[in-house]
Design an enzyme around this catalytic site. Structure first.
Site, PDB file in Angstrom:
ATOM      1  N   ARG A 102      46.038  27.950  39.185  1.00 58.05           N
ATOM      2  CA  ARG A 102      45.211  27.092  38.328  1.00 58.05           C
ATOM      3  C   ARG A 102      45.980  26.686  37.075  1.00 58.05           C
ATOM      4  NH1 ARG A 102      39.155  28.819  37.252  1.00 58.05           N
ATOM      5  NH2 ARG A 102      40.147  30.082  35.633  1.00 58.05           N
ATOM      6  N   THR A 106      43.292  22.626  32.628  1.00 56.82           N
ATOM      7  CA  THR A 106      42.292  21.914  33.439  1.00 56.82           C
ATOM      8  C   THR A 106      41.560  22.826  34.423  1.00 56.82           C
ATOM      9  OG1 THR A 106      43.879  21.422  35.186  1.00 56.82           O
ATOM     10  CG2 THR A 106      43.714  19.817  33.364  1.00 56.82           C
ATOM     11  N   ASP A 197      41.353  37.944  34.111  1.00 54.81           N
ATOM     12  CA  ASP A 197      42.309  37.349  35.048  1.00 54.81           C
ATOM     13  C   ASP A 197      42.766  38.426  36.029  1.00 54.81           C
ATOM     14  OD1 ASP A 197      44.875  36.545  36.224  1.00 54.81           O
ATOM     15  OD2 ASP A 197      44.676  34.808  34.919  1.00 54.81           O
ATOM     16  N   ASP A 200      46.607  38.997  36.463  1.00 52.85           N
ATOM     17  CA  ASP A 200      47.211  39.657  35.293  1.00 52.85           C
ATOM     18  C   ASP A 200      46.867  41.140  35.270  1.00 52.85           C
ATOM     19  OD1 ASP A 200      48.338  37.327  34.436  1.00 52.85           O
ATOM     20  OD2 ASP A 200      46.922  36.956  32.804  1.00 52.85           O
TER      21      ASP A 200
HETATM   22  C1  PRP Z   1      42.815  32.890  40.300  1.00 53.08           C
HETATM   23  C2  PRP Z   1      42.152  33.559  41.485  1.00 53.08           C
HETATM   24  C3  PRP Z   1      41.835  32.403  42.377  1.00 53.08           C
HETATM   25  C4  PRP Z   1      41.519  31.302  41.398  1.00 53.08           C
HETATM   26  C5  PRP Z   1      40.032  31.108  41.339  1.00 53.08           C
HETATM   27  O1  PRP Z   1      44.138  32.595  40.583  1.00 53.08           O
HETATM   28  O2  PRP Z   1      42.947  34.519  42.084  1.00 53.08           O
HETATM   29  O3  PRP Z   1      42.901  32.039  43.214  1.00 53.08           O
HETATM   30  O4  PRP Z   1      42.008  31.738  40.117  1.00 53.08           O
HETATM   31  O5  PRP Z   1      39.715  30.039  40.538  1.00 53.08           O
HETATM   32  P1  PRP Z   1      39.047  28.718  41.095  1.00 53.08           P
HETATM   33  O6  PRP Z   1      37.944  29.135  41.995  1.00 53.08           O
HETATM   34  O7  PRP Z   1      38.544  28.033  39.837  1.00 53.08           O
HETATM   35  O8  PRP Z   1      40.105  27.904  41.796  1.00 53.08           O
HETATM   36  P2  PRP Z   1      45.128  31.909  39.522  1.00 53.08           P
HETATM   37  O9  PRP Z   1      45.123  30.425  39.692  1.00 53.08           O
HETATM   38  O10 PRP Z   1      44.827  32.415  38.145  1.00 53.08           O
HETATM   39  O11 PRP Z   1      46.536  32.389  40.015  1.00 53.08           O
HETATM   40  P3  PRP Z   1      47.145  33.864  40.173  1.00 53.08           P
HETATM   41  O12 PRP Z   1      46.446  34.519  41.341  1.00 53.08           O
HETATM   42  O13 PRP Z   1      48.567  33.576  40.441  1.00 53.08           O
HETATM   43  O14 PRP Z   1      46.921  34.606  38.897  1.00 53.08           O
HETATM   44  N1  URA Z   2      40.580  33.584  38.049  1.00 51.34           N
HETATM   45  C1  URA Z   2      40.508  34.858  37.577  1.00 51.34           C
HETATM   46  O1  URA Z   2      41.427  35.659  37.803  1.00 51.34           O
HETATM   47  N2  URA Z   2      39.427  35.195  36.852  1.00 51.34           N
HETATM   48  C2  URA Z   2      38.426  34.336  36.573  1.00 51.34           C
HETATM   49  O2  URA Z   2      37.453  34.722  35.904  1.00 51.34           O
HETATM   50  C3  URA Z   2      38.527  33.027  37.079  1.00 51.34           C
HETATM   51  C4  URA Z   2      39.600  32.677  37.819  1.00 51.34           C
END
Ligand code: PRP
Ligand code: URA
Length: 205
Positions: A102, A106, A197, A200
């Site tokens: 993400r 945005t 997150d 993280d």
């Molecule tokens: C997080 C999570 C999902 C996404 C959900 O990943 O693991 O993949 O956000 O959000 P959405 O439903 O609004 O698309 P992120 O994009 O933070 O990446 P990461 O797993 O690399 O931390």
């Molecule tokens: N991705 C995450 O890891 N946490 C949230 O709350 C939303 C998206």
């Protein structure tokens, strides 16, 4: 099409996952445990075949899993936390990955990687711990369907109502198995109360 785990152990694990004081090493164990519960629940409709065996006391007919092959598709990076429980329960599972991240401003997910096993004829579980706006899940389902996957199932630890609605609207054939449906998204599209997150917290970044 939405199934929420209803179990005191799931509530217990979720509470510890949400706690900001939970360290990554414990967080990873909790994610493993809750995914194990979700995997068991999401596979309750697997078919079985009768098998004649002998217990130490007498012959009996048991049931073994049928031959339906299973594939797990993890959304990178947080979805990696959910792969091992499926592999431990179903050793013959095939695993694929879709990389989605993400944008911090945005909240729209950008695809950066896709490696999928043959999906035709397989029962498919797409795993990602967080279903927020639903944008990442919808893109992953699109990729799976483009690769020949039929009626994949989505498995998430925490879902927002907005994400559930978006997946239902864009992919009404996709069942969702989730640990909990939280209250709402905040203005930065994070889930409330959520757990922050996931990636993280999983990797200590
Ligand atoms: C997080 C999570 C999902 C996404 C959900 O990943 O693991 O993949 O956000 O959000 P959405 O439903 O609004 O698309 P992120 O994009 O933070 O990446 P990461 O797993 O690399 O931390
Ligand atoms: N991705 C995450 O890891 N946490 C949230 O709350 C939303 C998206």
């Amino acid at each position: 099409m939405l199934r929420v785990i209803d179990h005191p152990l799931a509530d217990h694990i979720l509470t510890l996952l949400r706690d900001r004081n939970t360290k990554p090493v414990t967080f990873r164990t909790l994610a493993y445990q809750l995914t194990m519960m979700l995997a068991v629940d999401a596979t309750r409709d697997l078919t079985t075949e009768p098998k004649a065996i002998e217990t130490p006391l007498e012959p009996c007919t048991g049931h073994l899993l049928g031959r339906e092959p299973i594939a797990v598709v993890a959304i990178l990076r947080a979805g990696v936390a959910m792969v091992q429980p499926f592999m431990d329960l179903f050793p013959d599972v095939s695993v694929g990955y879709v990389g989605l991240e993400r944008d911090h401003v945005t909240a729209v997910a950008r695809a950066y990687y896709c490696k999928l096993p043959p999906l035709a004829g397989r029962r498919i579980y797409i795993v990602d711990p967080m279903l927020a706006t639903g944008g990442s899940a919808v893109q992953a389902i699109d990729a799976v369907k483009r690769s020949g996957g039929v009626a994949p199932r989505l498995v998430c630890i925490v879902a927002a109502p907005e994400g559930v609605a978006e997946v239902s609207r864009r992919h009404p054939d996709v069942p969702m198995h989730v640990g909990v449906v939280d209250r709402a998204l905040n203005e930065r599209k994070y889930i409330l109360p959520g757990l922050g997150d996931f990636g993280d917290r999983l990797y200590g970044t």
